[in-house]
Write an enzyme that holds these catalytic residues in place. Structure first.
Site, PDB file in Angstrom:
ATOM      1  N   HIS A 132     -19.246   7.380   0.087  1.00 21.32           N
ATOM      2  CA  HIS A 132     -20.301   7.788   1.012  1.00 21.32           C
ATOM      3  C   HIS A 132     -20.051   9.178   1.588  1.00 21.32           C
ATOM      4  O   HIS A 132     -20.578   9.526   2.641  1.00 21.32           O
ATOM      5  CB  HIS A 132     -20.465   6.738   2.124  1.00 21.32           C
ATOM      6  N   ALA A 257      -7.193  -5.269   8.924  1.00 21.36           N
ATOM      7  CA  ALA A 257      -6.383  -4.323   8.150  1.00 21.36           C
ATOM      8  C   ALA A 257      -4.994  -4.166   8.749  1.00 21.36           C
ATOM      9  O   ALA A 257      -3.983  -4.236   8.041  1.00 21.36           O
ATOM     10  CB  ALA A 257      -7.094  -2.966   8.095  1.00 21.36           C
TER      11      ALA A 257
END
Ligand code: ZN
Length: 269
Positions: A132, A257
């Protein structure tokens, strides 16, 4: 992470064995990867709360990240992305970013990210694809020439509404004089072809895929892990909440994460 009260998450043996046996791994990361670094996810970007963030509250991010917004008011769009770039510069990679860099010490780990920040790179990972785009790769809106040397970041001191001017005129291209635009992919735009090709090749070449913090609903990016599963490549998801990918992933772990990836590294030792 301190030991003591913080429970250490367990990684299933089957996941540890898959990663231990894989020499080529592709990591596919989304907004949840950077959340623990204090980078707001797109939907949370309006939450704000510190200095200029609160002043951006009156703008809808979904209406700043479009070609139409750029055509309507380039200085407003440029100002918003300069502010976001400044915000990222003050953030630090989290334990998850560092664990992925460490994972690459003795095997090939290719990072494909949907994030526009540079936290993987700053942790030391090889990012082969920014699907992106990137906050740090502005280019000419007319001829596409990369723009080097973005000027000083906008002033982020707290101030009141009456003096806050969000607009920053974009610089001009040295080759053609066109306006320089943010190097991110806006709603309605195609993904950069070369980044897509590199991501596609990395997924096909991998023995295992680790998906971190992505909702799995933004296409065409979400098709990459889905296709890997169909091709028989194991896909391991780390996400604190169930996602659209959880149903199809080989293993889906309810871990963030910064919790899950260091735990995986410890389990590999
Ligand atoms: Zn140009």
């Amino acid at each position: 992470m301190t030991d003591g009260e913080t429970p250490r998450p367990d990684i299933p043996d089957a996941v540890v064995d898959l990663i231990r046996g894989a020499d080529w791994i592709t990591v596919f990361s989304g907004a949840g990867m950077s959340a623990e670094s204090g980078i707001a996810t797109f939907r949370d970007a309006q939450a704000g709360g510190r200095s200029q963030a609160a002043l951006w509250d009156r703008f809808d991010p979904a209406e700043l990240a479009t070609p139409e917004a750029w055509d309507r008011d380039p200085a407003l769009v440029w100002g918003w992305y300069r502010w976001r770039a400044g915000h990222v510069r003050t953030a630090q990679p989290n334990a998850g970013h560092h664990a992925l860099a460490d994972l690459g010490a003795n095997r090939t780990v290719m990072v494909v990210t949907q994030n526009v920040d540079d936290l993987h790179e700053r942790a030391g990972s090889d990012v082969i694809s920014h699907l992106h785009g990137s906050l740090f790769a502005p280019r000419c809106s007319v001829c596409g020439t990369p723009y080097e040397g973005v000027d000083a970041l906008p002033d982020d001191r707290p101030r009141d509404d009456s003096t806050f001017d969000p607009r920053v005129p974009p610089p001009t291209c040295r080759r053609c004089g066109g306006s320089v635009r943010p190097g991110v992919v806006w709603f309605g735009e195609a993904l950069p072809e070369s980044d897509w090709q590199r991501a596609d090749q990395a997924f096909r070449a991998s023995e295992a895929i680790i998906v971190v913090g992505t909702s799995g609903i933004v296409y065409p990016a979400a098709a990459l892990p889905e296709r890997a599963v169909r091709a028989g490549i194991p896909v391991i998801e780390f996400n604190p909440a169930p996602s659209a990918l959880s149903e199809v992933a080989t293993h889906s772990l309810r871990l963030s994460a910064a919790q899950g990836l260091p735990a995986l590294l410890r389990a590999l030792d």
